[in-house]
Design a protein around this motif. Structure first.
Motif, PDB file in Angstrom:
ATOM      1  N   THR A 177       0.833  -1.210   0.000  1.00  0.00           N
ATOM      2  CA  THR A 177       0.000   0.000   0.000  1.00  0.00           C
ATOM      3  C   THR A 177       0.864   1.255   0.000  1.00  0.00           C
ATOM      4  N   ASP A 178       1.984   1.234   0.719  1.00  0.00           N
ATOM      5  CA  ASP A 178       2.888   2.386   0.734  1.00  0.00           C
ATOM      6  C   ASP A 178       3.550   2.585  -0.626  1.00  0.00           C
ATOM      7  N   GLN A 179       3.985   1.496  -1.242  1.00  0.00           N
ATOM      8  CA  GLN A 179       4.599   1.591  -2.573  1.00  0.00           C
ATOM      9  C   GLN A 179       3.611   2.162  -3.588  1.00  0.00           C
ATOM     10  N   THR A 180       2.366   1.710  -3.512  1.00  0.00           N
ATOM     11  CA  THR A 180       1.363   2.156  -4.475  1.00  0.00           C
ATOM     12  C   THR A 180       1.069   3.643  -4.291  1.00  0.00           C
ATOM     13  N   MET A 181       0.943   4.069  -3.054  1.00  0.00           N
ATOM     14  CA  MET A 181       0.723   5.492  -2.797  1.00  0.00           C
ATOM     15  C   MET A 181       1.890   6.314  -3.328  1.00  0.00           C
ATOM     16  N   ALA A 182       3.109   5.834  -3.133  1.00  0.00           N
ATOM     17  CA  ALA A 182       4.294   6.552  -3.607  1.00  0.00           C
ATOM     18  C   ALA A 182       4.310   6.647  -5.129  1.00  0.00           C
ATOM     19  N   VAL A 183       3.889   5.586  -5.807  1.00  0.00           N
ATOM     20  CA  VAL A 183       3.851   5.591  -7.273  1.00  0.00           C
ATOM     21  C   VAL A 183       2.864   6.632  -7.789  1.00  0.00           C
ATOM     22  N   PHE A 184       1.677   6.700  -7.168  1.00  0.00           N
ATOM     23  CA  PHE A 184       0.688   7.667  -7.639  1.00  0.00           C
ATOM     24  C   PHE A 184       1.118   9.101  -7.342  1.00  0.00           C
ATOM     25  N   LYS A 185       1.742   9.317  -6.207  1.00  0.00           N
ATOM     26  CA  LYS A 185       2.250  10.660  -5.917  1.00  0.00           C
ATOM     27  C   LYS A 185       3.311  11.063  -6.939  1.00  0.00           C
ATOM     28  N   GLU A 186       4.154  10.105  -7.307  1.00  0.00           N
ATOM     29  CA  GLU A 186       5.177  10.393  -8.317  1.00  0.00           C
ATOM     30  C   GLU A 186       4.541  10.678  -9.672  1.00  0.00           C
ATOM     31  N   PHE A 187       3.464   9.955  -9.992  1.00  0.00           N
ATOM     32  CA  PHE A 187       2.775  10.199 -11.265  1.00  0.00           C
ATOM     33  C   PHE A 187       2.246  11.621 -11.325  1.00  0.00           C
ATOM     34  N   PHE A 188       1.579  12.076 -10.267  1.00  0.00           N
ATOM     35  CA  PHE A 188       1.009  13.432 -10.290  1.00  0.00           C
ATOM     36  C   PHE A 188       2.087  14.513 -10.258  1.00  0.00           C
ATOM     37  N   ALA A 189       3.278  14.155  -9.776  1.00  0.00           N
ATOM     38  CA  ALA A 189       4.394  15.106  -9.778  1.00  0.00           C
ATOM     39  C   ALA A 189       5.175  15.068 -11.087  1.00  0.00           C
ATOM     40  N   SER A 190       4.764  14.215 -12.026  1.00  0.00           N
ATOM     41  CA  SER A 190       5.471  14.067 -13.302  1.00  0.00           C
ATOM     42  C   SER A 190       5.359  15.336 -14.144  1.00  0.00           C
ATOM     43  N   PRO A 191       6.253  15.503 -15.111  1.00  0.00           N
ATOM     44  CA  PRO A 191       6.170  16.654 -16.020  1.00  0.00           C
ATOM     45  C   PRO A 191       4.833  16.708 -16.743  1.00  0.00           C
ATOM     46  N   ALA A 192       4.405  17.923 -17.054  1.00  0.00           N
ATOM     47  CA  ALA A 192       3.097  18.133 -17.687  1.00  0.00           C
ATOM     48  C   ALA A 192       2.970  17.364 -18.994  1.00  0.00           C
ATOM     49  N   GLU A 193       4.048  17.273 -19.765  1.00  0.00           N
ATOM     50  CA  GLU A 193       3.968  16.609 -21.062  1.00  0.00           C
ATOM     51  C   GLU A 193       3.696  15.115 -20.921  1.00  0.00           C
ATOM     52  N   LEU A 194       4.175  14.500 -19.843  1.00  0.00           N
ATOM     53  CA  LEU A 194       3.891  13.079 -19.625  1.00  0.00           C
ATOM     54  C   LEU A 194       2.415  12.879 -19.290  1.00  0.00           C
ATOM     55  N   LYS A 195       1.888  13.714 -18.404  1.00  0.00           N
ATOM     56  CA  LYS A 195       0.488  13.568 -18.006  1.00  0.00           C
ATOM     57  C   LYS A 195      -0.461  13.925 -19.149  1.00  0.00           C
ATOM     58  N   ALA A 196      -0.031  14.802 -20.037  1.00  0.00           N
ATOM     59  CA  ALA A 196      -0.889  15.229 -21.136  1.00  0.00           C
ATOM     60  C   ALA A 196      -1.299  14.064 -22.032  1.00  0.00           C
ATOM     61  N   LYS A 197      -0.476  13.022 -22.084  1.00  0.00           N
ATOM     62  CA  LYS A 197      -0.780  11.849 -22.907  1.00  0.00           C
ATOM     63  C   LYS A 197      -2.052  11.140 -22.439  1.00  0.00           C
ATOM     64  N   PHE A 198      -2.389  11.329 -21.165  1.00  0.00           N
ATOM     65  CA  PHE A 198      -3.535  10.609 -20.610  1.00  0.00           C
ATOM     66  C   PHE A 198      -4.736  11.510 -20.376  1.00  0.00           C
ATOM     67  N   TYR A 199      -4.617  12.791 -20.676  1.00  0.00           N
ATOM     68  CA  TYR A 199      -5.720  13.708 -20.412  1.00  0.00           C
ATOM     69  C   TYR A 199      -6.904  13.389 -21.324  1.00  0.00           C
ATOM     70  N   SER A 200      -8.081  13.177 -20.722  1.00  0.00           N
ATOM     71  CA  SER A 200      -9.270  12.846 -21.496  1.00  0.00           C
ATOM     72  C   SER A 200     -10.510  13.069 -20.638  1.00  0.00           C
ATOM     73  N   ASN A 201     -11.583  13.543 -21.266  1.00  0.00           N
ATOM     74  CA  ASN A 201     -12.881  13.658 -20.610  1.00  0.00           C
ATOM     75  C   ASN A 201     -13.857  12.601 -21.129  1.00  0.00           C
ATOM     76  N   ASP A 202     -13.325  11.577 -21.791  1.00  0.00           N
ATOM     77  CA  ASP A 202     -14.135  10.509 -22.368  1.00  0.00           C
ATOM     78  C   ASP A 202     -14.392   9.439 -21.304  1.00  0.00           C
ATOM     79  N   LEU A 203     -15.646   9.271 -20.913  1.00  0.00           N
ATOM     80  CA  LEU A 203     -16.011   8.304 -19.884  1.00  0.00           C
ATOM     81  C   LEU A 203     -15.633   6.886 -20.279  1.00  0.00           C
ATOM     82  N   ASN A 204     -15.574   6.607 -21.580  1.00  0.00           N
ATOM     83  CA  ASN A 204     -15.281   5.255 -22.050  1.00  0.00           C
ATOM     84  C   ASN A 204     -13.799   4.988 -22.230  1.00  0.00           C
ATOM     85  N   SER A 205     -12.968   5.987 -21.969  1.00  0.00           N
ATOM     86  CA  SER A 205     -11.529   5.800 -22.104  1.00  0.00           C
ATOM     87  C   SER A 205     -11.034   4.804 -21.066  1.00  0.00           C
TER      88      SER A 205
END
Length: 337
Positions: A79-107
């Motif tokens: 559980t600690d490792q998983t929390m750390a991974v998600f925190k690192e994901f949200f701290a990632s550069p904007a260009e990395l997160k932009a690949k996953f940006y979507s408002n499509d409910l079916n995505s």
């Protein structure tokens, strides 16, 4: 301004489009954590205390619609490792997160801010959310981020373990209500989502919300809170804080369990508030029925009682739920007999 709040830095003033009308603001009144929230200890679930623990789960689901679970079988290291991974994901550069940006409910894998209706909202919620499907794992893991480098390995293990935990809880609920073994397995709990909320420090928590008040439309939910308070539940007309317990999971029966139990089990209204000093990350796991399975009050529970709800598919329910602005009572009213 950049849409994702996780890309912002050193925010000093709350933007106007995050300020809620006075009647919807959490305000400055301090919400205390309740000492009455049920805590279920699964350490002796396979021993002589099994029946007592099952009844605790049923009573908590009836009277409160929420409970915390300790000694649940998922390792603290994972559980600690998983929390750390998600925190690192949200701290990632904007260009990395932009690949996953979507408002499509079916995505299959989507990152968004506030809600999926961001473009049409008058007021936004102070959160970014990353949601993806995770069961069966082999069908979905290829859509997940490759960075952080251990994302797929860690989150894959976590999704398997928390599904096992939730299926155990559903099995115990079946036992406690007298439902046949496996009633809530298979198509009834087919789909699994991981939904991670990230809230950066907020300049004025009294004026905005991290998530709206709502009841969960699914079968069952589990939340790993982290160590920052923010989850609140509406009990007897009053908001109470759900204090994070190290290593515990918060379990919330969804609206489908309320229908299947013919109104016996509750699904509590809850919301999320923000913090002025600390970021807050929480990991939610949701089990939902397949879209076309028939959902109705379980025949084995009715006896001489009349069913409160007609049968429907989850696809139909979710359409009604969305059409009623995600207000649980209005959606359920449409299904009452």
């Amino acid at each position: 301004m950049e849409v994702l709040t996780s890309n912002w830095s050193n925010v000093q003033t709350l933007p106007d489009n995050y300020i809620f009308p006075p009647d919807r603001r959490p305000g400055t009144k301090k919400i205390l954590s309740s000492k009455d929230i049920p805590i279920i200890n699964l350490e002796r679930i396979n021993g002589p205390e099994r029946d007592q623990i099952i009844q605790q789960i049923i009573k908590s689901s009836e009277d409160f619609g929420l409970f915390q679970v300790i000694n649940h079988g998922v390792s603290r290291d994972l559980t600690d490792q998983t929390m750390a991974v998600f925190k690192e994901f949200f701290a990632s550069p904007a260009e990395l997160k932009a690949k996953f940006y979507s408002n499509d409910l079916n995505s299959s894998c989507r990152l968004y801010t506030s809600t999926l209706n961001y473009e049409n909202e008058e007021v936004h919620y102070w959160r970014d959310n990353f949601t993806h499907r995770c069961h069966p794992l082999e069908d979905h893991i290829k859509h997940w981020p490759e960075k952080p480098v251990n994302y797929r390995e860690v989150v894959g293990k976590y999704s398997i373990e928390v599904r096992r935990f939730l299926m155990k809880i559903l099995g115990l609920i079946c036992d406690g209500m007298g439902l046949e073994t496996g009633y809530l397995e298979g198509e009834m709990s087919k789909n699994q989502l991981i939904s991670v909320n990230h809230h950066i420090p907020c300049p004025d928590p009294s004026l905005t919300l991290g998530m709206p008040e709502h009841s969960d439309p699914n079968l069952i939910s589990m939340i790993q809170q982290g160590d920052i308070c923010g989850l609140q539940a509406l009990k007897d007309g009053q908001w109470i804080g759900i204090e994070p317990i190290p290593g515990a999971f918060v379990v919330i029966p969804g609206l489908q369990l309320r229908v299947i139990s013919n109104g016996k089990l509750a699904s509590i209204v809850h919301r999320v508030v923000t913090d002025s000093k600390e970021s807050r990350t929480t990991i939610g796991t949701f089990l939902t029925p397949s879209n076309d399975i028939l959902i109705k009050p379980a025949d084995g529970l009715l006896g001489s009682m009349a069913p409160m709800y007609r049968g429907y598919t989850y696809e139909e329910f979710f359409s009604i739920f969305i059409g009623n602005n995600c207000v649980a009572e209005r959606a359920l009213e449409c299904l009452k007999l």
